[in-house]
Design a protein around this motif. Structure first.
Motif, PDB file in Angstrom:
ATOM      1  N   CYS A 165       0.858  -0.819  -0.103  1.00 25.19           N
ATOM      2  CA  CYS A 165      -0.127  -0.035   0.071  1.00 25.19           C
ATOM      3  C   CYS A 165       0.877   1.120  -0.069  1.00 25.19           C
ATOM      4  O   CYS A 165       2.151   1.224   0.497  1.00 25.19           O
ATOM      5  CB  CYS A 165      -0.786  -0.064   1.177  1.00 25.19           C
ATOM      6  N   ALA A 166       0.448   2.203  -0.678  1.00 22.18           N
ATOM      7  CA  ALA A 166       0.890   3.601  -0.264  1.00 22.18           C
ATOM      8  C   ALA A 166       0.010   4.118   0.972  1.00 22.18           C
ATOM      9  O   ALA A 166      -1.041   3.827   1.259  1.00 22.18           O
ATOM     10  CB  ALA A 166       0.336   4.594  -1.436  1.00 22.18           C
ATOM     11  N   SER A 167       0.784   4.951   1.854  1.00 27.37           N
ATOM     12  CA  SER A 167       0.014   5.462   2.945  1.00 27.37           C
ATOM     13  C   SER A 167       0.436   6.553   3.603  1.00 27.37           C
ATOM     14  O   SER A 167       1.922   7.160   3.487  1.00 27.37           O
ATOM     15  CB  SER A 167       0.076   4.455   4.036  1.00 27.37           C
ATOM     16  N   THR A 168      -0.422   7.568   4.156  1.00 34.16           N
ATOM     17  CA  THR A 168       0.203   8.664   5.049  1.00 34.16           C
ATOM     18  C   THR A 168       0.370   7.912   6.548  1.00 34.16           C
ATOM     19  O   THR A 168       0.714   8.876   7.535  1.00 34.16           O
ATOM     20  CB  THR A 168      -0.857   9.725   5.127  1.00 34.16           C
ATOM     21  N   GLY A 169       0.451   6.747   6.686  1.00 36.47           N
ATOM     22  CA  GLY A 169       0.579   6.104   7.806  1.00 36.47           C
ATOM     23  C   GLY A 169      -0.324   5.152   8.642  1.00 36.47           C
ATOM     24  O   GLY A 169       0.136   4.040   8.941  1.00 36.47           O
ATOM     25  N   ASN A 170      -1.528   5.534   8.442  1.00 40.06           N
ATOM     26  CA  ASN A 170      -2.641   4.572   9.506  1.00 40.06           C
ATOM     27  C   ASN A 170      -2.851   3.170   8.419  1.00 40.06           C
ATOM     28  O   ASN A 170      -2.865   1.972   8.946  1.00 40.06           O
ATOM     29  CB  ASN A 170      -3.887   5.269   9.732  1.00 40.06           C
ATOM     30  N   PRO A 225       5.341   8.889   2.489  1.00 33.56           N
ATOM     31  CA  PRO A 225       5.868  10.008   1.939  1.00 33.56           C
ATOM     32  C   PRO A 225       6.883  10.220   2.968  1.00 33.56           C
ATOM     33  O   PRO A 225       6.727  10.356   4.422  1.00 33.56           O
ATOM     34  CB  PRO A 225       4.988  11.015   1.933  1.00 33.56           C
ATOM     35  N   GLU A 226       8.376  10.417   2.719  1.00 32.85           N
ATOM     36  CA  GLU A 226       9.509  10.701   3.725  1.00 32.85           C
ATOM     37  C   GLU A 226       9.270  12.118   4.432  1.00 32.85           C
ATOM     38  O   GLU A 226       8.672  13.087   4.091  1.00 32.85           O
ATOM     39  CB  GLU A 226      10.745  10.876   2.995  1.00 32.85           C
ATOM     40  N   GLY A 227       9.026  11.999   5.756  1.00 34.95           N
ATOM     41  CA  GLY A 227       9.118  13.012   6.710  1.00 34.95           C
ATOM     42  C   GLY A 227       7.839  13.563   7.272  1.00 34.95           C
ATOM     43  O   GLY A 227       7.573  14.367   7.841  1.00 34.95           O
ATOM     44  N   PHE A 283       2.201  11.519  -0.803  1.00 37.22           N
ATOM     45  CA  PHE A 283       1.338  10.326  -0.501  1.00 37.22           C
ATOM     46  C   PHE A 283       0.794  10.191  -2.199  1.00 37.22           C
ATOM     47  O   PHE A 283       0.426   8.816  -2.693  1.00 37.22           O
ATOM     48  CB  PHE A 283       0.280  10.462   0.061  1.00 37.22           C
ATOM     49  N   ASP A 284       0.395  11.192  -2.857  1.00 42.39           N
ATOM     50  CA  ASP A 284      -0.425  10.971  -4.055  1.00 42.39           C
ATOM     51  C   ASP A 284       0.732  10.032  -5.187  1.00 42.39           C
ATOM     52  O   ASP A 284       0.247   9.244  -6.144  1.00 42.39           O
ATOM     53  CB  ASP A 284      -0.761  12.172  -4.803  1.00 42.39           C
ATOM     54  N   LYS A 285       1.752  10.335  -5.237  1.00 43.81           N
ATOM     55  CA  LYS A 285       3.002   9.846  -5.869  1.00 43.81           C
ATOM     56  C   LYS A 285       3.319   8.519  -5.701  1.00 43.81           C
ATOM     57  O   LYS A 285       3.148   7.583  -6.361  1.00 43.81           O
ATOM     58  CB  LYS A 285       4.514  10.742  -5.951  1.00 43.81           C
ATOM     59  N   ALA A 286       3.135   8.118  -4.270  1.00 45.40           N
ATOM     60  CA  ALA A 286       3.173   6.768  -3.826  1.00 45.40           C
ATOM     61  C   ALA A 286       2.172   5.803  -4.278  1.00 45.40           C
ATOM     62  O   ALA A 286       2.285   4.820  -4.603  1.00 45.40           O
ATOM     63  CB  ALA A 286       3.361   7.081  -2.124  1.00 45.40           C
ATOM     64  N   LEU A 287       0.788   6.596  -4.232  1.00 42.68           N
ATOM     65  CA  LEU A 287      -0.141   5.811  -4.717  1.00 42.68           C
ATOM     66  C   LEU A 287      -0.155   5.317  -6.311  1.00 42.68           C
ATOM     67  O   LEU A 287      -0.328   4.297  -6.558  1.00 42.68           O
ATOM     68  CB  LEU A 287      -1.547   6.522  -4.382  1.00 42.68           C
ATOM     69  N   ASN A 334      -4.749  14.496  -4.388  1.00 42.05           N
ATOM     70  CA  ASN A 334      -5.706  13.855  -5.703  1.00 42.05           C
ATOM     71  C   ASN A 334      -6.069  12.660  -5.231  1.00 42.05           C
ATOM     72  O   ASN A 334      -5.850  11.594  -5.517  1.00 42.05           O
ATOM     73  CB  ASN A 334      -4.649  13.705  -6.677  1.00 42.05           C
ATOM     74  N   PRO A 335      -7.356  12.949  -4.345  1.00 45.38           N
ATOM     75  CA  PRO A 335      -8.099  11.458  -3.708  1.00 45.38           C
ATOM     76  C   PRO A 335      -8.475  10.748  -4.766  1.00 45.38           C
ATOM     77  O   PRO A 335      -9.147  10.748  -5.801  1.00 45.38           O
ATOM     78  CB  PRO A 335      -9.113  12.231  -3.031  1.00 45.38           C
TER      79      PRO A 335
END
Ligand code: F0G
Length: 354
Positions: free
Chosen positions: A84-89, A110-112, A136-140, A247-248
């Motif tokens: 997964c890509a994630s902002t953490g949770n 996303p780093e940091g 996050f958007d790039k990670a996704l 970019n949800p």
């Protein structure tokens, strides 16, 4: 209920899990729905207010509701790895359920810009953590491309099983209130959760369990308010890192939920989020993470504009636990000072006299 089996078994007839699949569960769900009249009063909200505290889930966020289904399905299909890509949770939940299923877990963050507690969770559960020098958007975008071409299961909310599991929160609210609320206020990031709640209320409506559906009120962070302003935000910014998304993925579905329900998608500033975050902790005893407070911040904002009807029954979703982001909490209070260990000094510092 001491025998709560987790959301798959609790709502089996509504869960589309592959026949014969064994649930991978941490007994998620069944979280508190707390009446908080003091919080409403503090902001002069003349409403019946409840907090749906999904920070009380096993990994500390609502993601567990969806991850149990997504990982159970992945395991049933014989998947060897999830990503997964994630902002953490999402990464914390994927790592925990991946560990429980014995499936390798890869998380791209996303780093940091991921809260300390979430990183610690992904690490301790043994996920492979890849921090990218982007958002996050790039990670996704990257994990979507990867899973389109390699035998790895995507467990972001684009995976339909995630939404199917997360809709259980709507069921729980209705089961607790014996009706739907008038308004459901919820933070919006990638827009999966508002989509899931709306699906849940619709399924209960079709099953005859409710006669009215709630208005869906979704709140983005002002610096990441793509849906609110109807444009992709290239460089989203907010201290609520969980919803720092420009970019949800479920953009259209969130808009539909707001439109079909007669609700809205709007935004709240970081200052408004912090005000709500601190007030929730101080008056209700619930410690939520900053992104979660966007739901309450949004209600306060609408009330200040005169757009929250008196007497409404309102549920605000608190999506994650405050301990996820201890650094931010400590920045928001004055650090406690150390004094000599002496009773008189203690009395003076504590402001206690006879
Ligand atoms: N609140 C919290 C605490 C979150 O972690 C998220 C999303 C949201 C709200 C927004 O939910 O994306 O379904 O609209 N977190 C994702 C993650 C993006 O990677 O953990 P959404």
């Amino acid at each position: 209920n001491n025998n709560w089996p987790g959301v798959i078994e609790a709502y089996r007839e509504f869960m589309p899990l592959k026949a014969g699949a064994a649930p991978i569960t941490l007994q998620e769900g069944n979280t508190p729905l707390l009446p908080v009249p003091e919080l409403a009063k503090k902001f002069n909200l003349d409403i019946e207010l409840y907090l749906k505290y999904d920070g009380a889930n096993p990994t500390g966020s609502f993601k567990d509701r969806g991850m149990t289904l997504a990982v159970s399905q992945a395991a049933a299909e014989g998947s060897k790895a999830i990503i997964c890509a994630s902002t953490g949770n999402t990464s914390a939940a994927a790592a925990a359920y991946g560990a429980r299923a014995g499936i390798e877990t890869i998380v791209v963050v996303p780093e940091g810009n991921i809260a300390l507690g979430k990183l610690a969770q992904a690490a301790i559960h043994g996920a492979k953590i890849i921090q990218i020098k982007d958002n996050f958007d790039k990670a996704l975008e990257l994990v979507k491309e990867l899973t389109d071409n390699y035998p790895v299961t995507l467990v972001n909310s684009l995976n339909p099983y995630r939404i199917e599991g997360q809709k259980s929160a709507a069921f729980e609210i209705v089961d607790a209130l014996s009706a739907a609320p008038d308004i459901l206020a919820i933070p919006v990031g990638n827009a999966g959760n508002i989509t899931a709640y709306w699906q849940g209320f619709n399924e209960y409506f079709e099953a005859g369990r409710i006669r009215e559906k709630p208005e869906m009120w979704g709140f983005e962070a002002e610096g990441a308010a793509a849906i609110t302003y109807d444009r992709v935000i290239e460089k989203p910014e907010t201290l609520a890192t969980a919803i720092r998304i420009g970019n949800p993925a479920s953009w259209e579905k969130a808009k539909n939920a707001a439109r079909e329900s007669g609700g809205l998608i709007s935004s709240v500033t970081d200052a408004e989020i912090l005000e709500a975050y601190k007030a929730i902790a101080a008056t209700s005893g619930i410690f939520c993470e900053p992104a979660s407070a966007a739901s309450v911040a949004g209600l306060i904002k609408q009330a200040r504009k005169g757009e929250l009807a008196n007497g409404s029954k309102v549920v605000a979703v608190l999506s994650g636990h405050g301990l996820k982001d201890p650094e931010l909490a400590l920045e928001e209070i004055s650090p406690p000072k150390a004094v000599e260990a002496d009773l008189n000094i203690l009395l003076k510092e504590a402001g206690i006299s006879k």
